[in-house]
Motif scaffolding. Structure first.
Motif, short mmCIF file in Angstrom:
data_model
loop_
_atom_site.label_atom_id
_atom_site.label_comp_id
_atom_site.label_asym_id
_atom_site.label_seq_id
_atom_site.Cartn_x
_atom_site.Cartn_y
_atom_site.Cartn_z
N GLY A 150 0.80 -1.22 0.00
CA GLY A 150 0.00 0.00 0.00
C GLY A 150 0.82 1.26 0.00
O GLY A 150 0.51 2.23 -0.72
N SER A 151 1.90 1.30 0.79
CA SER A 151 2.74 2.50 0.85
C SER A 151 3.43 2.77 -0.47
O SER A 151 3.69 3.93 -0.83
CB SER A 151 3.77 2.37 1.98
OG SER A 151 4.60 1.24 1.79
N ILE A 152 3.72 1.72 -1.22
CA ILE A 152 4.28 1.89 -2.57
C ILE A 152 3.18 2.27 -3.55
O ILE A 152 3.37 3.13 -4.42
CB ILE A 152 4.98 0.60 -3.02
CG1 ILE A 152 6.25 0.36 -2.19
CG2 ILE A 152 5.31 0.65 -4.51
CD1 ILE A 152 7.35 1.37 -2.39
N ALA A 153 2.01 1.65 -3.41
CA ALA A 153 0.90 1.93 -4.32
C ALA A 153 0.47 3.39 -4.26
O ALA A 153 0.14 4.00 -5.28
CB ALA A 153 -0.28 1.01 -4.01
N VAL A 154 0.46 3.94 -3.05
CA VAL A 154 0.12 5.37 -2.91
C VAL A 154 1.06 6.22 -3.75
O VAL A 154 0.65 7.09 -4.53
CB VAL A 154 0.17 5.80 -1.43
CG1 VAL A 154 0.13 7.32 -1.31
CG2 VAL A 154 -0.98 5.18 -0.65
N GLN A 155 2.36 5.96 -3.62
CA GLN A 155 3.35 6.75 -4.35
C GLN A 155 3.24 6.57 -5.86
O GLN A 155 3.35 7.52 -6.63
CB GLN A 155 4.75 6.38 -3.89
CG GLN A 155 5.03 6.66 -2.43
CD GLN A 155 6.42 6.21 -2.03
OE1 GLN A 155 7.42 6.83 -2.38
NE2 GLN A 155 6.49 5.09 -1.31
#
Length: 322
Positions: A150-155
């Motif tokens: 998720g933290s990568i997907a946001v970016q």
């Protein structure tokens, strides 16, 4: 070499096994760090076995240094710093990797932190942009923006030019998601997610949802889709079986997709890695994308890493360092 093995009682123990040899088309990597994923906990519990022929050692991504090349391998050199998408075998000092699943570590990126990227970036990119078809100007909801994927997907969604909504557990974690670029971060512990999405989109809904909840989030996710919306399920944290309102999908011309990365054929994974290298990897060079690392732990403390992951308090990735 040292590896983490799973006992009959599902304990994680440090063991010693013979060093692997790279087969034709493979590269042998000395591991600098291994990423910890929720799928690792499922495998340990017997719910996510490796595909036939894959290593039964846990671990789906690593960073490290090339130490040997198998026959017919080109484009990689001994001593080169790399990170890799794996089918298994990451919780170890050495791992043999199909050459098509290697990525170079960008200049300036810490070698250990690079282990936080392969599984998360490949999963997020393939499902947001590939399966989900996310485009500039669309609105996306990322369920679980504080997680490793998720933290990568946001970016990535921000970099694509989408308006990004996400959920996280707790006000502090939601605030950190906003620091990653999310336009709206919803605390699912205290807020009504459906109502918050309706307010944020003025009742229109979202074009794409990247979901890790599975059955427990299915009804709400379908309700939050805009006309032509796409729900992409990549996890089942809240169950595998649920009811689907086909009428709502029909009236909104919406669709539901589901995908895993691990069991795909080598050719498909190599194609995803190549696409990531071409289109997503440059974002690491220009600062649009960064590794999000919660903590580094020694390989021998793999059990502790799993406890932390299971607690739900990890933001980004945990890394195991041999």
């Amino acid at each position: 070499m040292r590896v983490i093995t799973v006992t009959d009682s599902n304990d994680l123990v440090l063991d010693t096994v013979p060093d692997p040899e790279p087969a034709e088309g493979e590269v042998l990597v000395r591991v600098a760090a291994a990423g910890v994923n929720r799928a690792d906990l499922l495998q340990r519990a017997g719910h996510y076995p490796p595909p036939p022929g894959a290593s039964d050692v846990i671990g789906l991504e690593v960073s490290g240094t090339v130490v040997a090349l198998g026959a017919a391998v080109t484009g990689w050199q001994i001593g080169q710093e790399v990170c890799a998408l794996l089918t298994g075998g990451g919780y170890a000092e050495l791992v043999a990797v199909p050459a098509g699943q290697l990525l170079p570590v960008p200049a300036g990126l810490d070698l250990i932190d690079a282990a936080a990227l392969p599984e998360a970036v490949c999963t997020a990119w393939a499902n947001l942009v590939g399966t989900g078809g996310l485009r500039t100007g669309e609105t996306v909801l990322i369920q679980g923006g504080s997680g490793g994927v998720g933290s990568i997907a946001v970016q990535l969604a921000v970099a694509v030019g989408a308006r990004v909504l996400t959920t996280a557990g707790g006000a502090e974690r939601a605030a950190r998601c906003r620091e990653l670029g999310a336009d709206v971060a919803i605390d699912h512990r205290s807020d009504d997610v459906v109502a918050a999405v309706e307010e944020a989109t003025k009742g229109r809904g979202v074009d794409v949802i990247l979901d890790v909840l599975g059955a427990g989030g299915l009804e709400d996710n379908v309700r939050m889709l805009a006309t032509g919306g796409r729900l992409v399920v990549i996890g089942t944290q809240k169950g595998r079986k649920g009811e689907l309102d086909l009428g709502r999908l029909l009236t909104r011309r919406a669709s539901v997709h589901a995908a895993t990365l691990r069991a795909r054929p080598l050719e498909e994974k190599a194609a995803i890695v190549a696409d990531v290298l071409e289109r997503a990897w440059p974002m690491l060079d220009d600062g649009r994308l960064r590794a999000v690392v919660h903590d580094r732990l020694p390989l021998a403390e793999a059990a502790r890493a799993h406890e932390l992951m299971d607690s739900g308090e990890v933001f980004g990735k945990l890394l195991l360092v041999p």
